[in-house]
Design a protein around this motif. Structure first.
Motif, mmCIF file in Angstrom:
data_model
loop_
_atom_site.group_PDB
_atom_site.id
_atom_site.type_symbol
_atom_site.label_atom_id
_atom_site.label_comp_id
_atom_site.label_asym_id
_atom_site.label_seq_id
_atom_site.Cartn_x
_atom_site.Cartn_y
_atom_site.Cartn_z
ATOM 1 N N GLU A 61 -4.651 -2.556 -4.488
ATOM 2 C CA GLU A 61 -6.092 -2.647 -4.681
ATOM 3 C C GLU A 61 -6.449 -3.681 -5.748
ATOM 4 O O GLU A 61 -7.385 -4.463 -5.586
ATOM 5 N N ARG A 119 0.809 -1.220 0.000
ATOM 6 C CA ARG A 119 0.000 0.000 0.000
ATOM 7 C C ARG A 119 0.842 1.269 0.000
ATOM 8 O O ARG A 119 0.418 2.296 -0.543
ATOM 9 N N PRO A 177 -0.003 1.607 -4.208
ATOM 10 C CA PRO A 177 -1.408 1.491 -3.786
ATOM 11 C C PRO A 177 -2.323 0.955 -4.880
ATOM 12 O O PRO A 177 -3.272 0.212 -4.586
#
Length: 200
Positions: free
Chosen positions: A100, A92, A96
């Motif tokens: 996801e 993250r 990021p």
């Protein structure tokens, strides 16, 4: 965009970030396979390189390592090879978007789980193994794509091997690297393979 497509973009981007002054001496691209907190749900790839100049420095030092160790053992790699110059995957902080995408696809596959007592240990272990295997396979494919797409040769002026290693599964280093590269590029590296030269 899929997680695989994202990772392909990130590995190609990393090549463009290799230092210009090092390019002539780069003899290997390095893929360090890792995970946040050693948790297979959060795998990432640190992409980097090593140089002939770094190997020469090691071999000129007092009590130098064996020549093969200096060149190919990640324990002797400098930050550019061990930590890499770009991190991609389920991290993250550093990626990021990749985090996801990976979480979304793991959920769609039924492999994702949250912390808690709801999942039996055996099922958790099975999912962890699937996640780790999938990421290893992806990293091998990414290295192959760098070769077949000509990206390494275009950036460095010649093909060089991609050395794949997972410090928590050191025995996998030879199998992963063998699978990811043309045989002629990894012949020297494979001379220390405890399993011997497995035919292609």
């Amino acid at each position: 965009m899929t997680f695989r497509e994202h990772m392909a973009q990130m590995t190609a981007r990393a090549l463009t970030e290799f230092r210009e002054e090092s390019a002539d001496g780069i003899y290997a691209v390095t893929f360090r396979i890792d995970s946040v907190d050693q948790d297979p749900r959060f795998p990432y790839l640190a992409i980097g390189y090593n140089t002939d100049a770094e190997v020469a420095r090691l071999l000129a030092a007092p009590n130098p390592p064996d020549a093969w160790e200096a060149r190919w053992n990640y324990a002797y790699f400098p930050p550019s090879g061990l930590e890499g110059i770009r991190i991609a995957g389920h991290h993250r902080e550093h990626d990021p978007a990749g985090a996801e995408l990976h979480r979304r696809e793991a959920m769609a596959q039924g492999l994702w789980y949250e912390d808690g007592p709801e999942l039996p240990d055996a099922e958790r272990d099975a999912r962890d193994e699937c996640l780790a295997t999938e990421f290893h396979d992806l990293c091998v494919d990414l290295a192959r794509q760098l070769h077949t797409g000509g990206r390494i040769a275009a950036r460095l002026g010649r093909p060089v091997p991609v050395i794949l290693y997972d410090m928590f599964e050191p025995d996998e280093m030879f199998a992963l690297t063998r699978a990811a590269n043309p045989a002629e590029l990894v012949a020297e590296f494979l001379t220390q393979d405890p399993e011997g030269q497995v035919p292609w």
